[in-house]
Write a protein that holds these residues in place. Sequence first.
Motif, PDB file in Angstrom:
ATOM      1  N   SER A 110       0.827  -1.195   0.000  1.00 57.09           N
ATOM      2  CA  SER A 110       0.000   0.000   0.000  1.00 57.09           C
ATOM      3  C   SER A 110       0.870   1.257   0.000  1.00 57.09           C
ATOM      4  O   SER A 110       0.638   2.197  -0.762  1.00 57.09           O
ATOM      5  CB  SER A 110      -0.894  -0.018   1.240  1.00 57.09           C
ATOM      6  N   ALA A 111       1.887   1.238   0.847  1.00 59.53           N
ATOM      7  CA  ALA A 111       2.720   2.433   1.008  1.00 59.53           C
ATOM      8  C   ALA A 111       3.581   2.711  -0.222  1.00 59.53           C
ATOM      9  O   ALA A 111       3.706   3.850  -0.663  1.00 59.53           O
ATOM     10  CB  ALA A 111       3.602   2.277   2.251  1.00 59.53           C
ATOM     11  N   VAL A 112       4.187   1.661  -0.768  1.00 58.77           N
ATOM     12  CA  VAL A 112       5.067   1.862  -1.921  1.00 58.77           C
ATOM     13  C   VAL A 112       4.212   2.039  -3.177  1.00 58.77           C
ATOM     14  O   VAL A 112       3.438   1.162  -3.533  1.00 58.77           O
ATOM     15  CB  VAL A 112       6.001   0.654  -2.111  1.00 58.77           C
ATOM     16  N   LEU A 119       3.265   5.239  -6.557  1.00 51.71           N
ATOM     17  CA  LEU A 119       3.767   6.337  -7.387  1.00 51.71           C
ATOM     18  C   LEU A 119       4.475   7.377  -6.528  1.00 51.71           C
ATOM     19  O   LEU A 119       5.385   8.059  -6.990  1.00 51.71           O
ATOM     20  CB  LEU A 119       2.602   6.990  -8.132  1.00 51.71           C
ATOM     21  N   GLY A 120       4.051   7.492  -5.277  1.00 50.60           N
ATOM     22  CA  GLY A 120       4.677   8.453  -4.359  1.00 50.60           C
ATOM     23  C   GLY A 120       6.164   8.189  -4.191  1.00 50.60           C
ATOM     24  O   GLY A 120       6.963   9.130  -4.117  1.00 50.60           O
ATOM     25  N   LEU A 150      -9.113   9.020  -4.487  1.00 51.63           N
ATOM     26  CA  LEU A 150      -7.744   8.745  -4.928  1.00 51.63           C
ATOM     27  C   LEU A 150      -7.740   7.558  -5.891  1.00 51.63           C
ATOM     28  O   LEU A 150      -7.114   7.610  -6.945  1.00 51.63           O
ATOM     29  CB  LEU A 150      -6.824   8.474  -3.724  1.00 51.63           C
ATOM     30  N   TYR A 193      -6.018   7.489  -9.466  1.00 49.76           N
ATOM     31  CA  TYR A 193      -4.759   6.728  -9.375  1.00 49.76           C
ATOM     32  C   TYR A 193      -4.780   5.610 -10.422  1.00 49.76           C
ATOM     33  O   TYR A 193      -3.780   5.288 -11.041  1.00 49.76           O
ATOM     34  CB  TYR A 193      -4.675   6.143  -7.970  1.00 49.76           C
ATOM     35  N   PHE A 195       1.575  11.073   2.658  1.00 50.02           N
ATOM     36  CA  PHE A 195       1.139  10.479   1.396  1.00 50.02           C
ATOM     37  C   PHE A 195       1.841   9.150   1.156  1.00 50.02           C
ATOM     38  O   PHE A 195       1.216   8.146   0.833  1.00 50.02           O
ATOM     39  CB  PHE A 195       1.414  11.447   0.238  1.00 50.02           C
ATOM     40  N   THR A 196       3.157   9.150   1.345  1.00 48.98           N
ATOM     41  CA  THR A 196       3.909   7.957   0.989  1.00 48.98           C
ATOM     42  C   THR A 196       3.587   6.781   1.910  1.00 48.98           C
ATOM     43  O   THR A 196       3.703   5.630   1.520  1.00 48.98           O
ATOM     44  CB  THR A 196       5.427   8.240   0.970  1.00 48.98           C
ATOM     45  N   PHE A 238      -6.322   7.360   5.076  1.00 44.23           N
ATOM     46  CA  PHE A 238      -7.295   6.903   4.072  1.00 44.23           C
ATOM     47  C   PHE A 238      -8.112   5.712   4.569  1.00 44.23           C
ATOM     48  O   PHE A 238      -8.971   5.218   3.864  1.00 44.23           O
ATOM     49  CB  PHE A 238      -6.578   6.451   2.794  1.00 44.23           C
ATOM     50  N   SER A 246      -5.301  -1.640  -1.872  1.00 46.31           N
ATOM     51  CA  SER A 246      -5.548  -1.162  -0.510  1.00 46.31           C
ATOM     52  C   SER A 246      -6.470   0.047  -0.491  1.00 46.31           C
ATOM     53  O   SER A 246      -6.906   0.475   0.573  1.00 46.31           O
ATOM     54  CB  SER A 246      -4.235  -0.845   0.198  1.00 46.31           C
ATOM     55  N   LEU A 247      -6.728   0.631  -1.638  1.00 44.79           N
ATOM     56  CA  LEU A 247      -7.706   1.729  -1.683  1.00 44.79           C
ATOM     57  C   LEU A 247      -9.112   1.188  -1.883  1.00 44.79           C
ATOM     58  O   LEU A 247     -10.089   1.769  -1.425  1.00 44.79           O
ATOM     59  CB  LEU A 247      -7.356   2.691  -2.826  1.00 44.79           C
TER      60      LEU A 247
HETATM   61  N1  TRP Z   1       1.360   5.674  -0.564  1.00 43.64           N
HETATM   62  C1  TRP Z   1       0.979   5.661  -1.927  1.00 43.64           C
HETATM   63  C2  TRP Z   1       2.167   6.076  -2.774  1.00 43.64           C
HETATM   64  O1  TRP Z   1       3.222   6.312  -2.278  1.00 43.64           O
HETATM   65  C3  TRP Z   1      -0.154   6.601  -2.254  1.00 43.64           C
HETATM   66  C4  TRP Z   1      -1.243   6.554  -1.289  1.00 43.64           C
HETATM   67  C5  TRP Z   1      -1.628   7.527  -0.485  1.00 43.64           C
HETATM   68  C6  TRP Z   1      -2.050   5.463  -1.014  1.00 43.64           C
HETATM   69  N2  TRP Z   1      -2.637   7.107   0.315  1.00 43.64           N
HETATM   70  C7  TRP Z   1      -2.927   5.862  -0.007  1.00 43.64           C
HETATM   71  C8  TRP Z   1      -2.100   4.215  -1.508  1.00 43.64           C
HETATM   72  C9  TRP Z   1      -3.825   4.982   0.526  1.00 43.64           C
HETATM   73  C10 TRP Z   1      -3.005   3.341  -0.995  1.00 43.64           C
HETATM   74  C11 TRP Z   1      -3.848   3.726   0.033  1.00 43.64           C
HETATM   75  O2  TRP Z   1       2.020   6.190  -3.957  1.00 43.64           O
END
Ligand code: TRP
Length: 446
Positions: free
Chosen positions: A23-25, A27-28, A103, A107, A227-228, A233, A324-325
Motif C-alpha cells: 500500500s505504502a510503496v 507512485l509516491g 484517490l 490513481y 502520502f507515501t 485513508f 488497498s484503496l
Molecule cells: N502511498 C501511496 C504512494 O506512495 C499513495 C497513497 C496515499 C495510497 N494514500 C494511499 C495508496 C492509501 C493506498 C492507500 O504512492
Amino acid sequence: MSRNLENRKWSNSIGFILACVGSAVGLGNIWKFPYITYENGGGAFVFVYLIAIAFVGLPIIIAEMMIGRMGSENVYSTFKDLSKNKFIWKLVGVMCLFSAFTLLSYYSVVAGWTLEYFYKSISGAFSSITIENSNSVFGEFVKDGKWQVFYHSIFMLITAFIVYKGTKGIETAVKVLMPLLGLFVLIIASVSISKYGIGHSLDFLFTFDLSKLTGHAVLEAVGHAFFTLSVGFGSMLIYGSYLSKETSLMKAGVWIVGLDTLIAVMACLMMYPIIFGTQMELSKSSSMLFTTLSVQFNSLPGGSVIGAMFYALVAFAALSSTISLLEPVVSFVEEIFNISRSRATIFSALVIWIAGNFSALSNGSVQFFTDLKVLDRLDFLVSNWTLPLGGLGIALFSGWVLDRSEKVKQFLDFEQKLFGSWDFLVKYISPVLILVVIGNLIFGSN
Ligand code: TRP
C-alpha cells in the motif's frame, strides 16, 4: 454489523506487513520522491523528510493500524463504535472513505499509463524516441479518450478481482508483486549505476547543507511523509482490522516505514545517475516519469528491456496500492448494506470506475472535463486537504479519544516502555505539525 473475522485474518505477520508495504510503496515513492527531492536540492530535504517520517509518519501509521485492530470493523463503524461523540468521528470515517474512493478513481488512470508505456517499451516503439518528441508522444496518448478508458478499465478490473478474493487474494498478490518489485529496482539501479557511477547521486542525496532548506521544503517533506505511508485513508485501518493480537504494531510500523523509505531512496538511485550522467534537465511536471525517463532508458544497455522492466515495476507498485484503496470501500459497503463480498466488490468498483472516467477524459479528450481539470483538481483536494485532515483525525482519535488502558492492551510486553513516547507523539507533536501544514495551506503564500 459484526463480521466473521476468522476467515478474514491474515495468515501471518509477513502477509500483513507485505500488504501494508504494498500500500505504502507506490507512485509516491517512484515518481514523487525523486522528483521533489531533486526540486528541493537534495540532502537537507532528505534529512527533514527522514525526521518527518520518524516523528509523524511512524506514530500515526501505528495509530491507524491500532484503531483498526481495536474496532475490527469497517472504517466508518470503527470510528462510530469506539467513540462517544459519534457525529464528529463518523465524519472522520466518511472523510477517509471519501479520500480512498477519490484517490483510487484517478490513481487507476495514471497507473493505466504504465501499461501503455510497458507495451511501447517492450515492443521497441520507444527506441527512437527523443527528448523533443517525448512530450508530444505523451500528450497524444493522454488525449486519446478510448485508450484512457481502456487502460483505466483494465487496472480497475485487476484490482477488483484481487479484492474480491479477500485477504487471501491480497496476500497472494503482494507475495508475488513485492519481491518482483524489489528485484526490478535492484536490476535497474545496478545497470544505471554501472553505466554512470553513483558518486554524484550519493553526494546529492546525503550532503546535508541545512542552509539550503526553505520553509516550503519542510512543509512539503511533512506532507509527503503522510502520502507515501498511505495514512489517513483508512487503508492501514482496514488492514489492521484483520490483524491478530499477537502481531507487534511497533515492529510492523518500523518494517513498513523502513521498506517504504528504502524503495524511495533506491528509486533515486535508479534515476539520478542517468539524469546527472546525461545532463538532461528533469521535466518539471508530473509527466516526467513518462517523458524524460522514456528517453533516458535508451542511453542504457538493453534500454528497451530496462524501460519495460521499469514500467512493469511502477505498475506493480501502483497495483498493490489500488488494492488497498478498494478494500476500505468494499468492506464498508459489505458491512453497512449487509451484502455479499462479491456484490460489494462489483458495486464499489463499478462506481469508482465510472467516477475515474471523468479523470481519464480530462487530459484533452473531452473539452468539458479538460476545462474542469478533473484529475488535477481531485489530486489537489485529496493530497492537500482530506489527507492531512484524515491524518489529524487519526492522531487525535488515538491520542485523546481512546482509553489509555485500552490502548496499552494493544501493545506487547516489550513495547510497553515505548508506549509513553508513542502516546506523546500522537497526542501533541503530530497534531501540531499537521495543523502547521494545514495552516500554511490556508494562510501561506505558496
Ligand atoms: N502511498 C501511496 C504512494 O506512495 C499513495 C497513497 C496515499 C495510497 N494514500 C494511499 C495508496 C492509501 C493506498 C492507500 O504512492
